[in-house]
Design an enzyme around this catalytic site. Structure first.
Site, PDB file in Angstrom:
ATOM      1  N   ASP A   1     -87.847  -7.354 -24.442  1.00  0.00           N
ATOM      2  CA  ASP A   1     -87.744  -6.890 -23.058  1.00  0.00           C
ATOM      3  C   ASP A   1     -86.256  -6.760 -22.761  1.00  0.00           C
ATOM      4  O   ASP A   1     -85.528  -7.770 -22.796  1.00  0.00           O
ATOM      5  CB  ASP A   1     -88.408  -7.928 -22.132  1.00  0.00           C
ATOM      6  CG  ASP A   1     -88.388  -7.507 -20.672  1.00  0.00           C
ATOM      7  OD1 ASP A   1     -87.569  -6.637 -20.291  1.00  0.00           O
ATOM      8  OD2 ASP A   1     -89.191  -8.069 -19.902  1.00  0.00           O
TER       9      ASP A   1
ATOM     10  N   SER B   1     -79.532  10.837 -19.525  1.00  0.00           N
ATOM     11  CA  SER B   1     -80.300  11.879 -18.844  1.00  0.00           C
ATOM     12  C   SER B   1     -79.306  12.908 -18.334  1.00  0.00           C
ATOM     13  O   SER B   1     -78.113  12.596 -18.167  1.00  0.00           O
ATOM     14  CB  SER B   1     -81.032  11.254 -17.646  1.00  0.00           C
ATOM     15  OG  SER B   1     -81.580  12.246 -16.807  1.00  0.00           O
TER      16      SER B   1
ATOM     17  N   TYR C   1     -81.455   5.626  -9.710  1.00  0.00           N
ATOM     18  CA  TYR C   1     -81.630   5.991 -11.123  1.00  0.00           C
ATOM     19  C   TYR C   1     -80.373   6.680 -11.658  1.00  0.00           C
ATOM     20  O   TYR C   1     -79.870   6.336 -12.731  1.00  0.00           O
ATOM     21  CB  TYR C   1     -82.860   6.895 -11.268  1.00  0.00           C
ATOM     22  CG  TYR C   1     -83.112   7.402 -12.669  1.00  0.00           C
ATOM     23  CD1 TYR C   1     -83.545   6.536 -13.681  1.00  0.00           C
ATOM     24  CD2 TYR C   1     -82.929   8.746 -12.993  1.00  0.00           C
ATOM     25  CE1 TYR C   1     -83.783   7.005 -14.972  1.00  0.00           C
ATOM     26  CE2 TYR C   1     -83.164   9.221 -14.275  1.00  0.00           C
ATOM     27  CZ  TYR C   1     -83.591   8.353 -15.257  1.00  0.00           C
ATOM     28  OH  TYR C   1     -83.828   8.818 -16.533  1.00  0.00           O
TER      29      TYR C   1
ATOM     30  N   LYS D   1     -77.736   5.663 -14.626  1.00  0.00           N
ATOM     31  CA  LYS D   1     -77.480   6.518 -15.797  1.00  0.00           C
ATOM     32  C   LYS D   1     -76.001   6.941 -15.855  1.00  0.00           C
ATOM     33  O   LYS D   1     -75.424   7.034 -16.937  1.00  0.00           O
ATOM     34  CB  LYS D   1     -78.401   7.747 -15.784  1.00  0.00           C
ATOM     35  CG  LYS D   1     -79.881   7.416 -16.026  1.00  0.00           C
ATOM     36  CD  LYS D   1     -80.126   6.873 -17.435  1.00  0.00           C
ATOM     37  CE  LYS D   1     -81.610   6.806 -17.775  1.00  0.00           C
ATOM     38  NZ  LYS D   1     -81.865   6.222 -19.110  1.00  0.00           N
TER      39      LYS D   1
HETATM   40  P1  NAP Z   1     -91.809   6.483 -20.766  1.00  0.00           P
HETATM   41  O1  NAP Z   1     -92.895   7.149 -21.554  1.00  0.00           O
HETATM   42  O2  NAP Z   1     -92.153   5.923 -19.429  1.00  0.00           O
HETATM   43  O3  NAP Z   1     -91.154   5.370 -21.697  1.00  0.00           O
HETATM   44  C1  NAP Z   1     -90.281   4.400 -21.188  1.00  0.00           C
HETATM   45  C2  NAP Z   1     -90.335   3.217 -22.121  1.00  0.00           C
HETATM   46  O4  NAP Z   1     -89.403   2.228 -21.647  1.00  0.00           O
HETATM   47  C3  NAP Z   1     -91.715   2.550 -22.156  1.00  0.00           C
HETATM   48  O5  NAP Z   1     -92.000   2.175 -23.471  1.00  0.00           O
HETATM   49  C4  NAP Z   1     -91.515   1.338 -21.259  1.00  0.00           C
HETATM   50  O6  NAP Z   1     -92.376   0.241 -21.572  1.00  0.00           O
HETATM   51  C5  NAP Z   1     -90.098   0.985 -21.656  1.00  0.00           C
HETATM   52  N1  NAP Z   1     -89.521  -0.021 -20.763  1.00  0.00           N
HETATM   53  C6  NAP Z   1     -89.439  -0.019 -19.423  1.00  0.00           C
HETATM   54  N2  NAP Z   1     -88.881  -1.181 -19.001  1.00  0.00           N
HETATM   55  C7  NAP Z   1     -88.610  -1.911 -20.109  1.00  0.00           C
HETATM   56  C8  NAP Z   1     -88.035  -3.185 -20.342  1.00  0.00           C
HETATM   57  N3  NAP Z   1     -87.652  -3.974 -19.346  1.00  0.00           N
HETATM   58  N4  NAP Z   1     -87.894  -3.608 -21.623  1.00  0.00           N
HETATM   59  C9  NAP Z   1     -88.292  -2.841 -22.662  1.00  0.00           C
HETATM   60  N5  NAP Z   1     -88.882  -1.632 -22.507  1.00  0.00           N
HETATM   61  C10 NAP Z   1     -89.024  -1.186 -21.239  1.00  0.00           C
HETATM   62  O7  NAP Z   1     -90.633   7.501 -20.470  1.00  0.00           O
HETATM   63  P2  NAP Z   1     -89.643   8.307 -21.444  1.00  0.00           P
HETATM   64  O8  NAP Z   1     -89.462   9.620 -20.810  1.00  0.00           O
HETATM   65  O9  NAP Z   1     -90.078   8.235 -22.855  1.00  0.00           O
HETATM   66  O10 NAP Z   1     -88.298   7.480 -21.223  1.00  0.00           O
HETATM   67  C11 NAP Z   1     -87.433   7.139 -22.291  1.00  0.00           C
HETATM   68  C12 NAP Z   1     -85.991   7.302 -21.840  1.00  0.00           C
HETATM   69  O11 NAP Z   1     -85.745   8.674 -21.543  1.00  0.00           O
HETATM   70  C13 NAP Z   1     -85.623   6.529 -20.568  1.00  0.00           C
HETATM   71  O12 NAP Z   1     -84.368   5.922 -20.737  1.00  0.00           O
HETATM   72  C14 NAP Z   1     -85.550   7.613 -19.499  1.00  0.00           C
HETATM   73  O13 NAP Z   1     -84.663   7.268 -18.462  1.00  0.00           O
HETATM   74  C15 NAP Z   1     -85.044   8.775 -20.327  1.00  0.00           C
HETATM   75  N6  NAP Z   1     -85.275  10.109 -19.741  1.00  0.00           N
HETATM   76  C16 NAP Z   1     -86.535  10.553 -19.481  1.00  0.00           C
HETATM   77  C17 NAP Z   1     -86.723  11.809 -18.931  1.00  0.00           C
HETATM   78  C18 NAP Z   1     -88.096  12.352 -18.600  1.00  0.00           C
HETATM   79  O14 NAP Z   1     -88.191  13.362 -17.874  1.00  0.00           O
HETATM   80  N7  NAP Z   1     -89.156  11.774 -19.133  1.00  0.00           N
HETATM   81  C19 NAP Z   1     -85.610  12.608 -18.644  1.00  0.00           C
HETATM   82  C20 NAP Z   1     -84.335  12.129 -18.926  1.00  0.00           C
HETATM   83  C21 NAP Z   1     -84.184  10.882 -19.478  1.00  0.00           C
HETATM   84  P3  NAP Z   1     -93.715  -0.079 -20.738  1.00  0.00           P
HETATM   85  O15 NAP Z   1     -94.778   0.754 -21.378  1.00  0.00           O
HETATM   86  O16 NAP Z   1     -93.926  -1.545 -20.934  1.00  0.00           O
HETATM   87  O17 NAP Z   1     -93.450   0.297 -19.309  1.00  0.00           O
END
Ligand code: NAP
Length: 279
Positions: free
Chosen positions: A59, A138, A151, A155
């Site tokens: 975590d 991001s 957010y 970032k």
């Molecule tokens: P996602 O499917 O929601 O995945 C986020 C992951 O982070 C999940 O596995 C979540 O685990 C985990 N997480 C959250 N809090 C945590 C903690 N305290 N310790 C360990 N793991 C934790 O979204 P994603 O899009 O793949 O996000 C991955 C990265 O991409 C993030 O940094 C996000 O800011 C970035 N990003 C996403 C987008 C977008 O549009 N999707 C755009 C730009 C950047 P749980 O399942 O336990 O919640």
């Protein structure tokens, strides 16, 4: 001897795809998540692609779990060659709609989490005079997005941290890279939305702007949204390039958008651009 990659936030989305893609590229992947009961989709994905992963609890908000995981990985594998700081979560709301408690939570996951992980892994890489730290930020780490005050603050902070660290780390044999996605189809949006409904304490003045912004965001996702695996492939590129770039915007569209910021040092053009999404 295969290289060891430690990836955070692998229960879904970008982290899940990245873990499998790195394993396919020959890495031994320590795929970490805060709730290992959520490992099934990752295990299925790994199985479907004929790879196996070393799945562990971590975590990013819990320093003790980070220390324990890094020590265990060192005991098992003896080295960590790649850290992928991927874990993150969103939050929707202007400053007036965001309590300090919520801000702390957003900063804790997205910024302090990256800080903790990097601080825990750097000594290992420094001793080896080798390593790579790849962090998913991001486009919102370079260009502020309306209703994403907390957010984007987190970032932007990650961008500042890594840009400061990169030249120093390079002298120690460690490459630091940033991955900058725009919209990606993952669990991310659903988790942001859930918080949005909980934080609607704002003055009514924000409601129409938020509605316009959200409608525009849905459209942006529909037109230029990427798949998690596409972003995963960019991460693999950053991990495996002989000499990686510092920044990796994940699509041509995002590259063009970021370029519009850099050509106008006044910032006026970018505020006009993002402001146009409020009506
Ligand atoms: P996602 O499917 O929601 O995945 C986020 C992951 O982070 C999940 O596995 C979540 O685990 C985990 N997480 C959250 N809090 C945590 C903690 N305290 N310790 C360990 N793991 C934790 O979204 P994603 O899009 O793949 O996000 C991955 C990265 O991409 C993030 O940094 C996000 O800011 C970035 N990003 C996403 C987008 C977008 O549009 N999707 C755009 C730009 C950047 P749980 O399942 O336990 O919640």
């Amino acid at each position: 001897m295969s290289k060891i990659a430690l990836v955070t936030g692998t229960s879904s989305g970008i982290g899940m795809h990245t873990s499998v893609l790195l394993a396919q590229s020959g890495y031994t992947v320590v795929a970490t998540m805060r709730n290992v009961a959520k490992a099934e989709p990752l295990n299925q994905e790994a199985k479907a692609h004929g790879v196996s992963l070393d799945t562990r609890h971590l975590d990013v908000q819990d320093g003790a779990s980070i220390t324990a995981c890094v020590q265990d990985v060192m005991r098992t594998h003896g080295h960590i060659d790649l850290l992928v700081n991927n874990a993150g979560s969103g939050f929707l709301g202007t400053i007036e709609e965001t309590s300090l408690e919520d801000l702390h939570q957003v900063m804790d996951v997205n910024f302090f989490g990256v800080w903790r992980m990097t601080q825990a892994v750097l000594p290992v890489m420094r001793a080896a005079h080798s390593g790579r730290i790849v962090t998913v930020t991001s486009v919102g780490g370079l260009i502020g997005q309306p209703f994403n005050d907390a957010y984007c603050a987190a970032k932007f902070a990650v961008e500042g941290l890594m840009e400061s660290l990169a030249p120093v780390a390079q002298r120690l044999g460690i490459h630091v890279c940033l991955i900058e996605p725009g919209p990606v189809h993952t669990e991310f949006v659903a988790s942001v939305r859930e918080k949005a409904t909980r934080s609607q304490t704002a003055a009514e003045v924000y409601a129409p702007m938020r509605e316009a912004y959200l409608a525009g965001t849905m459209q942006v996702f529909a037109t230029i949204g990427q798949q998690g695996a596409e972003v995963g492939r960019v991460i693999v590129e950053a991990a495996t390039a002989e000499i990686p770039h510092f920044r990796y915007p994940t699509s041509a569209t995002i590259c063009e958008l970021i370029a519009r910021k850099y050509v106008d040092p006044t910032g006026d053009a970018i505020v006009a651009l993002t402001g146009a999404r409020l009506s």
